[in-house]
Design an enzyme around this catalytic site. Structure first.
Site, short mmCIF file in Angstrom:
data_model
loop_
_atom_site.label_atom_id
_atom_site.label_comp_id
_atom_site.label_asym_id
_atom_site.label_seq_id
_atom_site.Cartn_x
_atom_site.Cartn_y
_atom_site.Cartn_z
N HIS A 128 92.47 -40.63 30.97
CA HIS A 128 91.33 -41.26 31.65
C HIS A 128 91.69 -41.85 33.01
CE1 HIS A 128 89.08 -41.68 27.53
NE2 HIS A 128 89.10 -40.44 27.98
N CYS A 136 87.58 -41.96 47.31
CA CYS A 136 86.25 -41.97 47.94
C CYS A 136 85.18 -41.44 46.99
CB CYS A 136 86.28 -41.13 49.21
SG CYS A 136 84.70 -41.11 50.07
#
Ligand code: BJW
Ligand code: ZN
Length: 256
Positions: A128, A136
């Protein structure tokens, strides 16, 4: 059941080839593993998702809807992660690697504590992502590796858009290479150990089932029964930081 309620022989019965388990143990970890390091779990009493839903905090739509709330949550967690140290569960997994018994650690945790404890990077698959990195939201390519929690939130990107934490949110795909590595680890392992996860988040939640379907024993360590407990080989109930090091000691004594 408690570890002490099962005889050592029973625990070891699936491991008759203990000495031959070379690189043969794969570990899945979840938030419960880092609880003793002062990091919170997601579900259940006191869990992160008690006050806000998973979708509000950990999805693209939640972020677009309220980036400040999401960044507040990640900033608080980053502060906790920067202050955290590995605990006895992390160190017992390092011990397994030192004994030559560890195949891979498939972790859902984003805190980096398996690395900090001393496991080799090539043994750890971080499914994860990492909470101490951001990138970004509009994919301009600019990334940040944090060494402290951000002061100003939501964090702005160079390009004028927002940065987002480099973790996998609901509805987002995991890195296909990591999924492949994890699947390979599961299918080549001789024993799967699942520690401190509720077992409700896919795709990691399916791995214990894969193992069982392939006749690979699965041992679960958790403070309570989970959705996985119905079909795994054994569930050892209790704080993993107590029960798991005991189990590793038992293994160590039996491979001498
Ligand atoms: C102790 C202890 C102590 C406490 N000792 N134990 C198939 C079927 C149904 C749904 C899906 C499916 N495939 C995909 C989905 C959708 C979704 C999903 O799984 N939904 C379910 C919840 C229904 N999955 C996804 O969207 C994933 N993406 C994906 O599959 O892409 C393809 C796709 C997309 C959409 C549809 C279909 C396919 C992405 C999942 C991303 C999860 N992200 C989060 C948050 C971001 C990271 C972060 O901020 O940290 O990751 S959610 C959160 O849950 C976090 C965790 O890593 C994850 C797992 O939680 P974990 O670790 O199990 O923690 P808890 O709190 O749940 O449990 C702690 C346990 O510890 C408890 O059992 C305690 O008892 C125990 N414990 N102290 C031992 N001392
Ligand atoms: Zn940008």
């Amino acid at each position: 059941m408690e570890l002490s309620e099962i005889s050592d022989e029973k625990i070891l019965e699936n491991l008759t080839q203990v000495g031959k388990l070379s690189d043969g143990i794969t570990i899945i970890t979840g938030a419960g593993v880092s609880k003793a390091s002062g990091l919170n779990t997601f579900r259940g009493k006191g869990g992160y998702y008690q006050n806000h839903s998973a979708e509000e905090l950990a999805s693209r739509s939640g972020f677009m809807n309220n980036p400040k709330l999401v960044w507040q949550w990640y900033r608080d967690r980053m502060r906790a992660v920067f202050a955290a140290k590995p605990n006895q569960t992390h160190y017992a997994i390092v011990e397994l690697e030192n004994m030559g018994l560890l195949n891979k650690i498939i972790t859902q945790n984003v805190d980096g504590l398996h690395h900090m404890a001393g496991n080799s990077s090539d043994k750890i698959i971080e499914m994860h992502g990492r909470i101490t990195e951001s990138h970004c939201f509009q994919n301009c390519g600019y990334r940040i590796e944090w060494d402290h929690a951000p002061e100003h939130i939501p964090v702005e990107c160079k390009c004028g858009a927002l940065q987002r934490p480099s973790v996998v949110w609901f509805g987002e795909s995991l890195d296909p290479e990591k999924i492949e590595q994890a699947e390979e680890a599961i299918l080549t392992t001789k024993l799967l150990i699942v520690i401190g996860t509720s077992g409700v988040v896919y795709p990691v939640a399916i791995f214990p089932k894969y193992a069982i379907n392939n006749n690979i024993p699965v041992y679960e360590f958790n403070t309570e029964k989970t959705i996985l407990s119905d079909y795994v080989t054994y569930t050892f109930i209790g704080p993993a930081e107590i029960t798991f090091p005991k189990f590793v000691k038992l293994l160590a004594e039996n491979i001498k």
